[in-house]
Design an enzyme around this catalytic site. Structure first.
Site, short mmCIF file in Angstrom:
data_model
loop_
_atom_site.label_atom_id
_atom_site.label_comp_id
_atom_site.label_asym_id
_atom_site.label_seq_id
_atom_site.Cartn_x
_atom_site.Cartn_y
_atom_site.Cartn_z
N GLY A 294 0.83 -1.20 0.00
CA GLY A 294 0.00 0.00 0.00
C GLY A 294 0.87 1.25 0.00
O GLY A 294 2.00 1.26 -0.50
N SER A 295 0.37 2.30 0.61
CA SER A 295 0.99 3.62 0.47
C SER A 295 2.34 3.78 1.15
O SER A 295 3.06 4.74 0.86
CB SER A 295 0.03 4.70 0.99
OG SER A 295 -1.12 4.76 0.18
N THR A 296 2.72 2.88 2.08
CA THR A 296 4.06 3.00 2.66
C THR A 296 5.13 2.79 1.58
O THR A 296 6.25 3.29 1.70
CB THR A 296 4.27 1.98 3.80
OG1 THR A 296 3.97 0.66 3.31
CG2 THR A 296 3.38 2.29 4.99
N PHE A 297 4.77 2.08 0.51
CA PHE A 297 5.71 1.84 -0.58
C PHE A 297 5.96 3.10 -1.40
O PHE A 297 6.97 3.19 -2.12
CB PHE A 297 5.18 0.72 -1.48
CG PHE A 297 6.19 0.20 -2.46
CD1 PHE A 297 7.13 -0.74 -2.07
CD2 PHE A 297 6.19 0.63 -3.79
CE1 PHE A 297 8.07 -1.24 -2.97
CE2 PHE A 297 7.12 0.13 -4.70
CZ PHE A 297 8.06 -0.80 -4.28
N LYS A 298 5.08 4.07 -1.28
CA LYS A 298 5.23 5.32 -2.04
C LYS A 298 6.53 6.05 -1.68
O LYS A 298 7.01 6.88 -2.45
CB LYS A 298 4.03 6.23 -1.80
CG LYS A 298 2.73 5.71 -2.39
CD LYS A 298 1.54 6.56 -1.99
CE LYS A 298 0.25 6.00 -2.58
NZ LYS A 298 -0.96 6.73 -2.13
#
Length: 637
Positions: A294-298
């Site tokens: 999810g967004s932690t990979f951004k």
């Protein structure tokens, strides 16, 4: 004629005498060889044929935390041995023994009657308490011996159970650290040597002997037990509050790769592993579990975009209508109406999916894929922790425009929590990718280092300038964006939320999410990196910013003093959002009188302590961020 016969007789006698002398010399030589030259060898063989050993359990090495605090030790647990040939009254011997052990007398008597030289009374008499052993010794049962044995001792109960693992019936490591470092931890036990004849009766002319064993090596972890207790407490509370399936947390020093805490929930007690489902004790979630980040990979996409200078956080802008079209695929933002016109710093603050698709497109598929692999995804971190997974990335031939777009905002790939922590550490520490490690040192029973471990930098992924901008953006996420509930006054926390829909049988499952938050502090010089993920939370809105961010904030606030982190200057002030508690900086009331304070018409509740007129001290201290409903305690002289 007589002369010839006499000569032959003397010749025969002389020959016989020579043969006798030679034979005597050979016998004497053989006796000398046996009794002098081969004395020790033959003696050892003879003793071996008389030898009956009562083994003492090998004492395994201790497992310690980074400060020398005991995590796993040993507890005395004697084991009973019986020599049937030394006792002709087994019936009367087994009765009181069975009563003390609380076992079936008939079964015990049958075991004691076996036609063997020595019988190990297990499981009835294995690993009994010292108190039981003392009571049994007072029975003075012929042929009954007590061997010293040990079992593992856990002074902190269930703490770290899914990391340290456990030992089996034979004292060997079966899971976790106990298994991975078994060759170092395993000790060789002492032995008492009893000498008996062929039927097992003691030999009166031979003294009993003793063989000395060697204690196993101690394994010192990088873990800080004080931090671990805080982290596990927060996970247990989260499991109860949100009725979650499972949860995990990692605390790491981003400058070195040292793992300060590694936690999974639910936990179990290592001595009761047989009563626990194998899926719990065989799965150390921070290294075993794989899921869409999810967004932690951004953060990875952001770091690559900044290093390649395809975006400027403040000067470049992006319009988000709420979706982006990639071929015929419509990829939506979590905010259906879109974030409209925004800078790329706001793209990060708002965790805007189309904005990150744009960064990925500017990078291009080949460059984005290279950075993902350079940051350590798709391969083991080689942390030294048993059961680590590698995760799953798209192959180059399957990395088309849609896959490139979804990967840019953390969807369609599968990674492990420890990979994410390793990557984010590199993004914020100046670009250095350090290998996470869990063991600090292995020492023998004399304290001498057998093996030592330290920081191991694998490669540099981005430069100082890009890393500085990553930290700036992520601190802004906490102060002004979706990570606000992780805000901790004075610590300058930065971080990123993550909300990932779970995939079941190749399809996204409605209403089932893994929510996460990865945070670090202080933002100007990171010393701590904390990652928390909660699987399948209920009883709440399923967003990482709502569930995981406040957990990280509380953990960070409590462990920061343990890491020597003090209040920092230059913090970005928290931006009020609807639903947040109204806050304000505490005024400085020291030196003022009651009349002066009253005349200023403060809206805070003030509680006075002391009978003097002038304020000497106050709590909270001046400039502390407090709620408008908080009470300020003032103390007079």
């Amino acid at each position: 004629m007589r002369t010839v016969i006499g000569y032959q007789s003397k010749k025969r006698i002389r020959a016989i005498f020579v043969l006798f002398i030679l034979s005597l010399a050979m016998v004497v030589g053989k006796l000398f060889h046996v009794q002098i030259i081969k004395h020790e060898i033959l003696k050892d063989r003879a003793e071996a044929s008389w030898d009956r050993e009562i083994p003492f359990g090998g004492m395994r090495g201790d497992i310690l935390d980074r400060n020398g605090n005991l995590i796993v030790g040993n507890r005395l647990a004697p084991t009973l041995y019986f020599m049937p040939t030394q006792n002709r009254d087994i019936k009367n011997s087994s009765k009181p023994l069975a009563a003390i052990l609380g076992v079936d007398e008939a079964k015990l008597a049958k075991k004691m009657s076996q036609r063997e030289v020595m019988v190990k009374l297990a499981p009835e008499g294995k690993n009994i308490t010292k108190e039981l052993s003392d009571e049994i010794s007072r029975l003075q049962i012929d042929g009954l011996y007590t061997g010293v044995d040990f079992v593992r001792h856990y002074p902190n109960g269930e703490l770290l159970s899914r990391l340290i693992g456990f030992t089996g019936y034979d004292g060997k490591g079966l899971a976790g650290i106990e298994y991975a470092y078994d060759e170092f931890l395993l000790g060789t036990g002492d032995r008492i040597r009893l000498y008996t004849d062929a039927i097992g009766l003691p030999l009166p002319h031979v003294d009993d002997g003793f063989k000395t064993g060697v204690k196993g090596a101690n394994v010192e972890l990088t873990i800080d037990v004080r931090m671990q207790k805080i982290v596990e407490r927060e996970l247990v509370q989260a499991m109860e509050k949100y009725d979650a399936t499972q949860a995990l947390a990692i605390v790491m020093n981003p400058k070195t790769g040292e793992l300060l805490s590694l936690a999974s929930a639910p936990t179990f007690h290592p001595s009761d592993y047989k009563d626990v489902d194998q899926s719990i004790y065989n799965r150390n979630l921070p290294v075993w579990m794989t899921f869409e980040p999810g967004s932690t990979f951004k953060i990875v996409t952001l770091a690559a975009g900044l290093e390649e200078k395809v975006i400027d956080l403040h000067q470049d802008h992006f319009h988000d209508p709420g979706y982006v079209m990639i071929g015929k695929a419509r990829l939506r933002c979590w905010k259906r109406s879109g974030h409209k016109h925004q800078s790329f710093l706001e793209v990060v603050e708002n965790s805007c999916n189309p904005g990150f698709v744009e960064i990925g497109q500017r990078l291009g598929g080949e460059t984005l894929g290279k950075y993902i692999r350079d940051f350590g995804f798709g391969q083991s971190t080689e942390s030294g922790i048993a059961g680590e997974s590698k995760g799953i990335l798209f192959s180059e031939k399957n990395f088309g425009p849609v896959e490139q777009a979804t990967t840019a905002f953390g969807q369609g790939i599968s990674v492990t929590p420890i990979q994410q922590v390793q990557a984010v550490a590199a993004a914020i520490n100046g670009g250095y990718l350090y290998r996470p490690y869990i063991v600090k040192e292995i020492t023998d029973d004399k304290g001498k280092a057998v093996r030592s471990f330290g920081p191991e930098m694998q490669r540099r992924v981005i430069g100082d300038e890009a890393s500085k901008h990553v930290r700036e953006a992520l601190e802004s996420v906490v102060a002004k964006g979706s990570g606000g509930k992780a805000f901790t006054d004075g610590l300058r926390v930065g971080g990123k939320t993550g909300t990932a829909q779970k995939v079941v049988d190749g399809r996204y499952k409605d209403g089932d999410y893994i929510v996460s938050f990865i945070g670090f502090a202080p933002a100007d010089d990171p010393e701590l990196l904390v990652y928390v993920a909660v699987d399948g939370p209920k009883n709440s809105v399923q967003f990482g910013g709502v569930i995981a961010a406040p957990i990280v904030g509380r953990i960070m606030e409590e462990i920061a003093p343990l890491a020597g982190i003090t209040v920092r200057k230059g913090q970005i002030e928290k931006e009020y959002k609807w639903g947040d508690a109204l806050t304000q900086r505490a005024p400085d009331l020291t030196g003022m009188t009651k009349g002066m304070i009253t005349s200023q018409l403060h809206t805070f509740q003030i509680e006075w302590h002391g009978s003097g007129e002038q304020v000497k001290t106050q709590l909270p201290v001046a400039n502390t961020l407090i709620s408008v409903e908080d009470v300020i305690h003032v103390y007079t002289e």
